[in-house]
Structure formats: C-alpha cells, structure tokens
Design an enzyme around this catalytic site. Structure first.
Site, PDB file in Angstrom:
ATOM      1  N   ASP A   1      88.921  85.574  25.016  1.00  0.00           N
ATOM      2  CA  ASP A   1      89.939  86.627  25.015  1.00  0.00           C
ATOM      3  C   ASP A   1      90.922  86.498  23.859  1.00  0.00           C
ATOM      4  OD1 ASP A   1      88.721  87.283  27.338  1.00  0.00           O
ATOM      5  OD2 ASP A   1      90.183  86.262  28.613  1.00  0.00           O
ATOM      6  N   ASP A   2      91.096  85.270  23.368  1.00  0.00           N
ATOM      7  CA  ASP A   2      92.034  85.082  22.266  1.00  0.00           C
ATOM      8  C   ASP A   2      91.444  85.491  20.933  1.00  0.00           C
ATOM      9  OD1 ASP A   2      93.682  83.797  24.118  1.00  0.00           O
ATOM     10  OD2 ASP A   2      92.665  81.894  23.755  1.00  0.00           O
TER      11      ASP A   2
ATOM     12  N   SER B   1      86.046  83.347  18.982  1.00  0.00           N
ATOM     13  CA  SER B   1      84.729  83.517  18.379  1.00  0.00           C
ATOM     14  C   SER B   1      84.780  84.506  17.223  1.00  0.00           C
ATOM     15  CB  SER B   1      83.725  83.985  19.434  1.00  0.00           C
ATOM     16  OG  SER B   1      83.612  83.015  20.442  1.00  0.00           O
TER      17      SER B   1
ATOM     18  N   ASN C   1      96.962  85.152  16.793  1.00  0.00           N
ATOM     19  CA  ASN C   1      95.980  86.212  16.552  1.00  0.00           C
ATOM     20  C   ASN C   1      96.400  87.530  17.209  1.00  0.00           C
ATOM     21  OD1 ASN C   1      93.603  87.318  15.598  1.00  0.00           O
ATOM     22  ND2 ASN C   1      92.417  86.667  17.393  1.00  0.00           N
TER      23      ASN C   1
ATOM     24  N   LEU D   1      70.735  54.132  59.239  1.00  0.00           N
ATOM     25  CA  LEU D   1      71.729  54.992  59.877  1.00  0.00           C
ATOM     26  C   LEU D   1      72.422  54.285  61.050  1.00  0.00           C
ATOM     27  CD1 LEU D   1      69.633  58.284  60.017  1.00  0.00           C
ATOM     28  CD2 LEU D   1      71.642  57.879  58.579  1.00  0.00           C
TER      29      LEU D   1
ATOM     30  N   GLY E   1      73.081  53.493  64.638  1.00  0.00           N
ATOM     31  CA  GLY E   1      72.202  53.632  65.798  1.00  0.00           C
ATOM     32  C   GLY E   1      70.733  53.439  65.486  1.00  0.00           C
ATOM     33  N   SER E   2      70.404  53.012  64.259  1.00  0.00           N
ATOM     34  CA  SER E   2      68.995  52.852  63.891  1.00  0.00           C
ATOM     35  C   SER E   2      68.415  51.567  64.471  1.00  0.00           C
ATOM     36  CB  SER E   2      68.843  52.852  62.369  1.00  0.00           C
ATOM     37  OG  SER E   2      69.604  51.805  61.803  1.00  0.00           O
TER      38      SER E   2
ATOM     39  N   SER F   1      71.620  46.158  63.951  1.00  0.00           N
ATOM     40  CA  SER F   1      72.267  44.991  64.560  1.00  0.00           C
ATOM     41  C   SER F   1      71.344  44.330  65.575  1.00  0.00           C
ATOM     42  CB  SER F   1      73.570  45.397  65.244  1.00  0.00           C
ATOM     43  OG  SER F   1      74.518  45.727  64.263  1.00  0.00           O
TER      44      SER F   1
ATOM     45  N   SER G   1      75.648  50.837  54.933  1.00  0.00           N
ATOM     46  CA  SER G   1      75.577  50.753  53.460  1.00  0.00           C
ATOM     47  C   SER G   1      74.757  51.907  52.873  1.00  0.00           C
ATOM     48  CB  SER G   1      75.039  49.400  53.007  1.00  0.00           C
ATOM     49  OG  SER G   1      73.883  49.005  53.713  1.00  0.00           O
TER      50      SER G   1
END
Lengths: 303, 631
Positions: free
Chosen positions: B35-36, B39, B166, B470, B472-473, B476, B543
């Site tokens: 706009d200025d 280009s 300009n 995940l 609950g996979s 542990s 993780s």
C-alpha cells in the site's frame, strides 16, 4: 605481491562466492558442481579454483549431456578438464537416448523434462550427492529473485517456495536428513554485467560461441538457430545461410537462439550488452510459455 | 510513461566498462507494505536504471492487464512479484533480491514486506544491509509499522535510514505535510542508534525525486533518492575492528602445505603478526597469506584468503584466529536477543543446534528474561516460550565453549542462528549481548571412585529403562513388574515415577509444554546420577515429545538408554481410565492432557516395543527382561 582493490563490487562478489563454495566443501559429505559449460559455469569454476588453491577441487564436476549440446561446448569442456585437472562426471538419460528423445518429435518441453530434469535427478540420486552447486543468478528471472543461496530440496529433489529456510548474515544452515539435498547458488548476487566484467578482468576462458562469427543458421520463430550438425531437420524450403551471429546463453543448439552481432571481443560484447534491449533469457525457448513457467519447472526439480 | 523518466533512463544509460570497473556495492533493504507503493518504487528504480529489458516489459504489459491496479499504465509493482501464488494475491510475502546499477554503484536491494507477521523476513533482509529505505505514505504519516521497521533495523545493526515519503502527488507536494512527518519520525527515532537519517519527498508512481529531482518540490533542496544512494558513505567499520578469522576449511594439498582458508570477518592482519587460536590459546605468527592470484602482504575484512602459520599448531574448522592483543571472548553461556522464525515455538530447556560463524554445537535456552514488543520497543513479561516473529532476550548455554564478540562490537562474530534438531529448520536469529563468565568457575570435581567401580561392585551394567506411553497405557504396572524381577535376580534398581517425582522434586511444575520439557530434563538428570551410582533405573512417565526423550538419551553414554514404548490405543486407555483423568480432561477440567488436547509423539525406533493389546503386563515384563538379557 599483487595490489588489491577490494572495494570494487566484483572483488566483493568474488569473496562472497568463495566463502559460499568453501562452506559447502566443509559441511557436506558428497558435493558436486553442476557444470553447464556456459559463461556462468566458467565463472563458478574459476571461483572454485580460487577457493581451494593450491589444492585441487575437493569435489567433481558433473555435466548433464542431453546429446544436443553444441559441439564446441563439448570440446571446450574436455579442454577445461585437462587444463585444470578436474574430475568430471558426464551423465545422459540413457533411456531417453535409447528412445531417441529429441526436441523436434517430442517438443521442447517434454524433451527438457526427460533429457535435462529427469537426467539430473537420476544422476543426483545415483551418486548420492548431498549438495549440488548451480550457476543460477537471482537477476535472471523473477522467481529466482526469492531463491535462497542454499536452496533446500526434498528427497525427490523438489523445491517448495513456502518451505525455504531464512538466510541471515553469511551463516548458512547446511543440515539435512539422509536423502535430502541442498542446491547451492554461489553466483546468486551476480548480474549478467558482473559476469562479463569479471570474465574480462580475470581472463576466464569461455566457449567461442559467445563471440560473433559467421555461422550457418536458419530463421525460426523470429530467432536464428544454428545448424550445428546434420541432425537438425530442415523445414521445406529452409536453406541454412551464413550470418555473423553470437550466443548470449548456451544450451541445446536446436533450442538456443543466436543474435546477429559483430561483437568478436569481450569489450565489444560488453558494449553491446550495455545498449541491449532484451534480456539474455529471450534466447531460451523454454522460458516463453508463461511467466510462472520457471517456477513450475523448479518445483519439479529443474535447476 | 512520463517524459521525466525517459530523460532519466538516458542519464543512466552510458557507463563504459572503464568507469564501471571501480564501482562499489551498496546493499539496502526497503521496508513498507504494498500500500505504501514500495514495489512501485523499486520497479521505478529498476525501470529507470534500464535494468528492465524489452522482453520483460512485454511480459509485464500482458500481466498488468490481468492483475494490475494502475488502469492502463504499466504496473511497475508487478515486476517484483516472483512467485505465482503471491502474484495472484497481489502481495509480496518473502525477501526478494533485486539488482540495479548506476555509473557509481551496484545496488543490491533486499525487498521485504511490512506486515506485522513478517518480522522474520525483515530481520533476514536487514542482516546483510548497511542502509534501510523506510517507506511512508504521505497521506498516513508515521504509523506503527514505521516504528516496527525502525526498531528491527536498529536491532539488526542497520545504521543508515532513508525515509521515502511517498505519494506526495496525492498531497499536492506539500512541504508542510513533509516537514510534519520528518519531525514526527525524528522525535521517536532518537532512541535508536542511527548514524544518519535522510528524508526524501517523492512519488514513485510518477517518478518525482526518484532518479531525478522534481520541479514539483522546489522547497526541497536535497538530492533525489538515487543520487543520495549513489553518494552516501556507509563504509562499515569492519576494517577498523579487531582482526577475526573464522577457519572454514583446512587446506592441505600435500605434506608441505597446511593452510587455513576462510573469510576475514573483521580487521586486518599482516604477514608476521602474532595470532592466537581463541579457544585453545595457542599462538603462532602468520607466515603467508595465499591466494590464487599470488601471496598478499595483508588480509582485511571481507577477503577470502588462505593463511599459513610459522608453527604446527592444532587448528580445525570452527576455530577463530585473532591477533594476540585483541582476543574475542570464549564462553559457554551468553545472554542474547533472539528473533524466533519458526512455526514451532521456542521452549526454554529444549536443546537446539547453534551455528555461529563456522562453529556448530548444541545449545539450550536456559532462561527467557523478557520479550520485546516490536511496535514500541518496550519489554513485556517473558513466560517460557517464543512464538513465530517474537523477539526475546534470553540466556543460552552451549555444550562446548564458543569464541565470539558482542553483536554491538562486531556484526560478523556476534551473530548466530539456531537450528531445530529434528526439522533442521533455521528457527531463530541471534545477537550476542554479552558472555556470562560463570562457566569458567564451574570445574568438574575429579573423583577416584567412578561409575565403573560402582557398577563392578554391584555386578551389573547400569542403564535406564525409559518407559513411555499414554496415561493409563500400563507403563507403571509393567515397570513395577520388571523391577520386581530384576530385584529378584539380585540387581540394584530404582523406579522413578509420577508418585515419587511429581510430589517432590518436580512439584513446582505443571503440565504446560514448557513444564513438561523441564520435568523430563530433571528426571533425565536424576536418572543420569543414578546410573553414575551404578543402578539400573526404570522411569515411567508419559514423556510425550521425541525431542526430550532424545535429550535424555544424549545425556547418557551409548548403550545406557533403553526406550520402552508401551503402545496402548487411546480408546483403550480412555476406557480403562484408572484415575478418572480422561473423563476430567474430556470435561475440560484438566488442560493439556496428552492424547486429548496435547500431542503424543510415538517413538519411531524404540529399543523395546510392547503392544499391550497383544499381551498381558506379565508377558510384557518377561519380554523386556529377555530383551535385556540379550544385550
């Protein structure tokens, strides 16, 4: 001891290019320099020799031979290899050769795809090159203006203009994954004028086709095509005539237009260029399709 | 096309070879939006300097009819839009480089867009420039974007500014308008370190004061934009700075020649000067400065040369040579400004690759002090992440010390980039603020009883079994079974899990991305100490990120890290929902829950893979023990 003139723009460009070339030799395992035999390749080769002097080039040159190059180009190429003790790989798309792929029956676009783009991809894959130098300049064509100096290519050699890495200062990111590669353009910031001036100042040998001479030509689509050998099919009524012509760019002879000129020295070429009204790429038949054609070719893997 | 322009192109036409031989280069960037008229301005410079050829003009005429915004006139702005998509959108969205030349100079223009999200592009464009042309629309005056452009230029070290005011044609070439804009600008630019500010009133569309002076601005006594660019002295101070030579490549054609190739970053050095290798402190004298054009007596900033030394000292790529009396800093911790350039955000604690000159090592942002608002240069609260186009002031630590100067002292040896280790993208540009010398004071305490001795006493090979999967996979549960079996076989073990870590060591951490990174880093460090103590360590944490699991792997020695991927489909975990967490996450009561609104990046090549859909926990534990025995 030689006197220096670093402040000229050509010296600045020379040092910038040498830095880029050395960076590639240091960071990549298996680089290659694409050698097209043209004036830009001549300058690039000269800069590479400077970069590693007094050592030999630590990488090979590769020429993708479409089998339709000017005969003088091949002679010149072999002379350079001998003179500068270079390792040269010449690659041709053998399947294309076997099928006699040529610019006439297949059309320039398909021919270029098979004998140039596909051939290049084959060679890069076969030799497992991880970096390839090209002599392209940003001033050549609009889509090149945004090209990086280190241009990232995916595993299938394609270029994604939206996924290029920002380049800051003179620190180049050279990290890639196996199979990926980088195309490197050490002449990015040179213009056609710079190339010619540098060739003149540094006395760099170039193919004689750049100088005007009487050559056998026929007029096609408003441009002069040289009859380099008897493979060029002549149209009905077409008779080769001798004209003082020269070439502003070099490629496959049936696709490379000559300009009428009497410039037979570098000084004369340079003066001619200063008053020229058309860009050097006008002589290349493949660029004319539409403005975005080069961009499209690059996405597909064209250099 | 105006008459004025035709004469202008005539003026630039001449230029024989001899005159052009002594030209130098001016690299400048242009800042502003479409706009200025940015280009259009560049298009005008290219057109009037005869850089545009007839065939390009013909193609431009055709394109103008299709996409142009200037009616029947050729739209010069279209010269610049190189890429198809951008051409159709009518916006330039990247840095593009343009070239033109006059008799006096060759110009390299970095054309950068002005939209808010493109800080990245402007910083990139500015990094190699000595001057910035900042466009201002005379109708609008100094805008937020003007401040932004000025700040970024100042930060990156551009010291010369031209205000291209300009569209003066739309304001009747009014001196009052011009003066007000200049006053406004100078008032706020005082805070920036610009050496020169020049303002030119112009109309890019009609060519007023672009190449030749316009008769419509009789009140303006300065030069046209091009004359100013031709004459301004931006000679950088590089030559007068201390000598710095980053070694790029060791040049060894035969046994009798050993040279160090590189580009002089700053300063000057002569044959016979005493030089020091910054990191090792070893010294020697310059024996020769070699080029293909012959040996040189000296080498100065910008020159690509090969240096040989009097003595055989150990030097390789990444070393920095300096004169002994002016040495660079060598440190493994710095504070720096970084400009984030990637869609994936910066996280404190995550390792990246730093490339500084020819040096390349692993680096971590250890602290984000504050962010900087590019619109008004004020500081903002930091947090722990930086998004694309944000600028932060941070501390970084490196895996090995690097040689450097501050960016303020030396743009060449004080700049760096950060690279993502997985995507290999350049994610940030960095400017060294100062070196933190703490690193020098932390020395490893040498101990007599080492890991080997401790492991031997326990009769085992210490290692980490890193369970990931995940919530609950079954991590542990399985880890617990494995530990029981190992213990039963007489091994010394320890199990780290959420219960004994989250409630103690890491109770200050939450579940944001950044906290998850820090959580894993601490667990990794604890596991490493336990391995050092000779233990077999089992860890059971979600993780979720590849990057952090790899970080822990890299903390340990080869062969010590066993990634155990407990693969259980999300639906199964959610159906089990032992702790009722999935239900809460679905209700939105828990944020950043892995698998629900936070990603899990599965391992690609885990050492051990357990598919709980196909086996019981007991069978999985046996499989893991069997895999360990095979090692």
């Amino acid at each position: 001891m030689k006197e220096k003139s670093l402040r000229t723009h050509l010296k600045a460009l020379e040092h910038e290019s040498i830095h880029i070339i050395r960076e590639v030799a240091s960071e990549f395992k298996n680089p290659v320099m694409l050698y097209s035999i043209g004036k830009d390749s001549a300058v690039m080769l000269h800069l590479a020799r400077k970069a590693f002097y007094p050592s030999r080039l630590p990488f090979p040159l590769m020429h993708v031979d479409t089998t339709w190059k000017f005969r003088e180009m091949i002679t010149f190429r072999d002379r350079m290899v001998k003179e500068y003790d270079l390792d040269l790989i010449v690659h041709t798309n053998e399947e294309g050769r076997a099928n006699n792929v040529n610019p006439f029956t297949h059309g320039s676009s398909l021919y270029t795809q098979i004998m140039k783009t596909d051939a290049l991809k084959q060679a890069l894959t076969a030799h497992k090159f991880d970096a390839a130098f090209g002599g392209a300049r940003r001033d050549e064509e609009k889509s090149r203006a945004k090209e990086r100096i280190f241009s990232f290519r995916t595993e299938n050699h394609s270029w994604d203009p939206k996924n290029q890495r920002p380049e800051l200062w003179n620190i180049f990111n050279t990290r890639i994954k196996p199979g990926e590669s980088i195309r490197v353009f050490p002449l990015s910031n040179w213009t056609e004028q710079d190339i010619w001036q540098y060739i003149m100042l540094e006395n760099i040998p170039i193919v004689p086709l750049y100088f005007a001479k009487e050559r056998p030509v026929v007029k096609r689509d408003g441009t002069w095509i040289m009859v380099d050998d008897d493979r060029l099919p002549l149209n009905e009524g077409e008779v080769p005539e001798m004209k003082m012509v020269r070439f502003r760019t070099l490629g496959c002879y049936p696709l490379t237009g000559a300009v009428e000129s009497s410039a037979s020295t570098l000084e004369e070429i340079f003066e001619e260029m200063l008053i020229a009204r058309t860009s050097e790429r006008e002589g290349r038949m493949i660029d004319h399709d539409d403005t975005a054609s080069m961009e499209k070719k690059k996405r597909e893997g064209y250099f | 096309m105006s008459e004025q322009m035709m004469t202008a192109s005539g003026a630039l036409d001449g230029g024989k070879f001899a005159r052009q031989e002594s030209r130098d280069i001016l690299r400048f960037l242009t800042c502003g939006s479409v706009d200025d008229g940015k280009s259009t301005l560049i298009g005008r410079l290219l057109y009037d300097s005869k850089t545009i050829f007839e065939d390009q003009m013909r193609s431009l005429e055709a394109v103008s009819k299709k996409h142009g915004t200037t009616g029947d006139d050729i739209d010069l702005a279209l010269l610049l839009d190189g890429l198809q998509a951008e051409q159709e959108q009518g916006i330039t969205i990247d840095v593009a480089y343009r070239f033109f030349a006059s008799d006096k100079r060759k110009f390299v223009v970095a054309d950068t867009p002005g939209h808010e999200q493109y800080t990245r592009n402007m910083a990139t464009g500015a990094s190699n420039c000595d001057l910035a042309v900042i466009l201002i629309d005379a109708r609008k005056g100094v805008l937020t974007q003007t401040r932004r452009h000025s700040f970024i230029n100042s930060l990156i070290g551009v010291r010369h500014v031209v205000l291209a005011i300009n569209k003066m044609d739309l304001m009747d070439f009014s001196q009052e308008v011009f003066d007000k804009i200049v006053d406004d600008y100078k008032a706020f630019a005082q805070g920036f370190e610009f050496e020169s500010i020049m303002a030119v009133p112009l109309s890019a569309r009609y060519g007023d004061n672009v190449v030749v002076k316009s008769d419509k601005t009789p009140w303006y006594d300065g030069p046209s934009l091009l004359s100013y660019l031709e004459d301004i002295d931006v000679e950088s101070a590089d030559r007068s700075l201390p000598f710095r030579f980053p070694v790029q490549w060791v040049n060894r054609p035969n046994l009798n020649f050993r040279g160090f190739s590189g580009t002089v970053a700053s300063g000057i050095a002569h044959v016979g000067d005493e030089v020091v290798v910054a990191k090792s402190g070893k010294t020697s004298r310059i024996k020769s400065i070699v080029t293909m054009d012959g040996d040189l007596p000296e080498a100065e900033a910008g020159e690509a040369v090969t240096i040989t030394l009097e003595d055989e000292i150990d030097i390789s790529r990444g070393d920095l040579l300096a004169l002994t009396q002016h040495r660079p800093q060598v440190t493994d911790q710095i504070s720096a400004h970084i400009i984030w350039m990637d869609n994936s955000r910066m996280m404190v604690g995550r390792p990246y690759i730093i490339k500084m000159g020819t040096q390349q090592v692993q680096a971590t942002v250890t602290d984000l002090k504050h962010k900087i608002d590019v619109n008004d240069a004020t500081h903002k609260d930091a947090g722990k992440t930086l998004e694309l186009n944000e600028i932060g002031f941070c501390n970084l630590s490196f895996a090995q010390p690097l040689a450097m100067d501050t960016y303020e002292e030396n743009r060449k040896t004080g700049s760096f980039i950060l690279i993502d280790r997985f995507s290999n993208q350049t994610v940030a540009a960095g400017l060294v603020w100062f070196g933190l010398r703490r690193a020098e004071n932390i020395h490893w305490q040498a101990v007599d009883i080492d890991k080997k001795a401790r492991a031997a006493q326990k009769g085992q090979t210490p290692k980490v079994l890193w369970f990931t999967g995940l919530s609950g996979s079954g991590k542990s549960t399985i880890a617990n079974l494995v530990e029981k079996k190992l213990h039963g076989e007489g091994h010394h073990t320890y199990l780290l899990d959420g219960d004994n870590v989250r409630h103690g060591l890491n109770r200050d951490l939450g579940f944001t991305d950044v906290d998850r990174v820090e959580n894993i880093r601490r667990i990794g460090e604890v596991a490493k100490l336990m391995v050092d103590a000779g233990l077999i360590v089992l860890t059971a944490f979600i993780s979720p990120y590849v990057a952090e699991r790899r970080m822990v792997r890299e903390m340990l020695e080869d062969g010590e890290f066993f990634e155990v991927y407990v693969d259980t489909p999300l639906e199964v975990c959610e159906a089990r929902d032992v702790k009722g967490l999935y239900a809460k996450a679905r209700e939105g009561k828990i944020k950043n829950f892995t698998g629900i609104d936070s990603p899990y990046e599965a391992p690609v090549q885990p050492e051990i893979y357990v598919n709980t859909a196909e086996m019981s926990a007991e069978a999985a534990a046996d499989l893991i023990i069997a895999a360990l025995e095979k090692e």
